[in-house]
Design a protein around this motif. Structure first.
Motif, PDB file in Angstrom:
ATOM      1  N   MET A 119      15.207  37.787 -72.506  1.00 49.64           N
ATOM      2  CA  MET A 119      15.335  36.374 -72.759  1.00 49.64           C
ATOM      3  C   MET A 119      15.122  36.112 -74.253  1.00 49.64           C
ATOM      4  O   MET A 119      14.199  36.645 -74.859  1.00 49.64           O
ATOM      5  CB  MET A 119      14.303  35.609 -71.927  1.00 49.64           C
ATOM      6  N   LEU A 120      15.982  35.290 -74.804  1.00 52.73           N
ATOM      7  CA  LEU A 120      15.876  34.939 -76.213  1.00 52.73           C
ATOM      8  C   LEU A 120      14.772  33.904 -76.419  1.00 52.73           C
ATOM      9  O   LEU A 120      13.916  34.055 -77.277  1.00 52.73           O
ATOM     10  CB  LEU A 120      17.218  34.398 -76.685  1.00 52.73           C
ATOM     11  N   GLN A 167      12.691  30.267 -74.211  1.00 53.34           N
ATOM     12  CA  GLN A 167      12.561  29.348 -73.086  1.00 53.34           C
ATOM     13  C   GLN A 167      11.892  28.083 -73.585  1.00 53.34           C
ATOM     14  O   GLN A 167      10.995  28.128 -74.429  1.00 53.34           O
ATOM     15  CB  GLN A 167      11.723  29.971 -71.966  1.00 53.34           C
ATOM     16  N   LYS A 210      16.352  28.111 -70.309  1.00 48.43           N
ATOM     17  CA  LYS A 210      16.244  29.482 -70.806  1.00 48.43           C
ATOM     18  C   LYS A 210      17.560  29.862 -71.461  1.00 48.43           C
ATOM     19  O   LYS A 210      18.635  29.483 -70.986  1.00 48.43           O
ATOM     20  CB  LYS A 210      15.983  30.470 -69.662  1.00 48.43           C
ATOM     21  N   ARG A 228      19.407  33.419 -72.719  1.00 50.49           N
ATOM     22  CA  ARG A 228      19.324  34.880 -72.686  1.00 50.49           C
ATOM     23  C   ARG A 228      20.625  35.463 -73.201  1.00 50.49           C
ATOM     24  O   ARG A 228      21.661  34.800 -73.246  1.00 50.49           O
ATOM     25  CB  ARG A 228      19.042  35.365 -71.266  1.00 50.49           C
ATOM     26  N   LYS A 229      20.537  36.725 -73.579  1.00 53.69           N
ATOM     27  CA  LYS A 229      21.708  37.425 -74.085  1.00 53.69           C
ATOM     28  C   LYS A 229      22.782  37.543 -72.989  1.00 53.69           C
ATOM     29  O   LYS A 229      22.473  37.775 -71.819  1.00 53.69           O
ATOM     30  CB  LYS A 229      21.302  38.813 -74.581  1.00 53.69           C
ATOM     31  N   GLU A 271      25.392  39.135 -70.674  1.00 59.92           N
ATOM     32  CA  GLU A 271      25.495  40.450 -70.043  1.00 59.92           C
ATOM     33  C   GLU A 271      26.897  40.619 -69.470  1.00 59.92           C
ATOM     34  O   GLU A 271      27.601  39.642 -69.213  1.00 59.92           O
ATOM     35  CB  GLU A 271      24.455  40.577 -68.925  1.00 59.92           C
ATOM     36  N   ASP A 282      28.151  38.582 -66.576  1.00 60.74           N
ATOM     37  CA  ASP A 282      28.386  37.153 -66.782  1.00 60.74           C
ATOM     38  C   ASP A 282      29.857  36.828 -66.999  1.00 60.74           C
ATOM     39  O   ASP A 282      30.221  35.653 -67.118  1.00 60.74           O
ATOM     40  CB  ASP A 282      27.589  36.655 -67.994  1.00 60.74           C
ATOM     41  N   CYS A 338      25.206  34.149 -75.805  1.00 62.42           N
ATOM     42  CA  CYS A 338      24.119  33.898 -74.852  1.00 62.42           C
ATOM     43  C   CYS A 338      24.567  33.038 -73.676  1.00 62.42           C
ATOM     44  O   CYS A 338      25.495  32.243 -73.780  1.00 62.42           O
ATOM     45  CB  CYS A 338      22.973  33.157 -75.547  1.00 62.42           C
ATOM     46  N   GLU A 391      20.562  28.900 -69.085  1.00 64.16           N
ATOM     47  CA  GLU A 391      20.106  28.659 -67.714  1.00 64.16           C
ATOM     48  C   GLU A 391      19.247  27.408 -67.685  1.00 64.16           C
ATOM     49  O   GLU A 391      18.515  27.126 -68.641  1.00 64.16           O
ATOM     50  CB  GLU A 391      19.282  29.842 -67.205  1.00 64.16           C
ATOM     51  N   GLU A 422      22.632  29.397 -63.958  1.00 65.95           N
ATOM     52  CA  GLU A 422      23.444  29.628 -65.153  1.00 65.95           C
ATOM     53  C   GLU A 422      24.402  28.453 -65.293  1.00 65.95           C
ATOM     54  O   GLU A 422      25.201  28.191 -64.396  1.00 65.95           O
ATOM     55  CB  GLU A 422      24.210  30.944 -65.014  1.00 65.95           C
TER      56      GLU A 422
END
Length: 176
Positions: free
Chosen positions: A1-2, A4, A9, A11-12, A14, A17, A60, A63, A68
């Motif tokens: 997680m980058l 929150q 949140k 996050r990078k 993936e 995704d 990123c 969320e 998401e």
């Protein structure tokens, strides 16, 4: 997680995704202001643009409440872009983002996302300023950005090809 911030949140991105990005970027409501309704993305295009490219963007997923809901990317401006925007020095970052789940629009989440990202870029990347270049016609996004402390700097004429027409954009900045 980058990072929150409450229920938000970031996050990078993936590999798993890719289906989310494809779903969001095939929705005409999202495409109206991001990429264009004449430019929908399928999985192959998502994989090529978001995963196979050799760019310097940090991509990123956003969320909210464990769901998401969107995408944000940030990047340090290169010398060519700094010159185009009229900057000559400084640690300047740009961002691009969208909320892909339209039921999350108009709930203040965009404001929370932008203020959180600006704070992250200042604290962790030592940004002197953060810039964006939304299309002038994207009044809802510009209002959100202004609420987050961004100021209009100048109009960038015919800055972005969107649905077959070059659109004027605002250069907006958040400066310490």
């Amino acid at each position: 997680m980058l990072f929150q911030n409450g229920n938000l949140k970031v996050r990078k991105l993936e590999k798993k995704d890719n289906y989310l990005i494809a779903r969001w970027l095939s929705n005409p409501s999202v495409l109206e202001f991001y990429e264009g309704r004449d430019n929908p993305f399928d999985l192959d295009k998502v994989n090529k643009v978001f995963y196979d490219s050799e760019d310097d963007e940090f991509k990123c997923i956003v969320e909210f409440d464990g769901n998401e809901i969107g995408y944000i990317q940030f990047y340090q401006l290169d010398d060519e872009t700094k010159k185009k925007y009229g900057y000559f020095d400084g640690n300047i970052y740009g961002t691009d983002q969208f909320i892909g789940e339209v039921e999350y629009w108009n709930r203040g989440i965009g404001t929370l996302l932008i203020t959180s990202m600006v704070k992250f870029l200042i604290e962790h990347k030592k940004a002197d300023r953060v810039v964006m270049d939304p299309q002038i016609r994207n009044a809802r996004a510009i209002k959100c950005y202004q609420k987050c402390g961004f100021k209009k700097v100048k109009i960038l004429p015919k800055n972005e090809l969107h649905e077959g027409v070059y659109q004027d954009c605002w250069l907006i900045e958040y400066q310490l």
